[in-house]
Scaffold this active site. Sequence first.
Site: not given
Length: 114
Positions: A93-94, A100, A102
């Site tokens: 789901g990048q 990064h 979350h």
Amino acid sequence: MSDCLFCKIVKGEIPAEIVAENDHALAFRDINPQASTHVLVIPKVHIASTQDLNNENVDALSHMALLANEISDAEKIKDSGYRWVINTGDDGGQTVFHIHLHLLGGRQLNWPPG
Ligand code: 5GP
Ligand code: ZN
């Protein structure tokens, strides 16, 4: 990387609600928050994904982790709990290819994720 959205946030070329930073990592609020605390923690250098970590740049993850801990304390979610998520690639789901973390908290998070 000149065309990377998160590199532009690091350089101040795109506005973001910055919540904290250290010498090597920057944290700002997600533009589409999925919880009352939804902060993105990124390295100040461009690393596209977990697949691009190597012996030379892996320290970036430690700096991200320590900054995330500072934020969970400041956001008062360290006792109630929270989740760290790093999505990689299409199935992960990048959508932004600058690694990064979350930091999500402030509500009960479901498991397994969708
Ligand atoms: P990913 O899907 O790659 O794991 O996460 C990318 C995240 O970046 C998403 O949660 C999305 O809402 C957030 N995002 C995308 N564009 C921007 C932006 O311009 N500013 C901020 N603050 N967050 C963004
Ligand atoms: Zn970048």
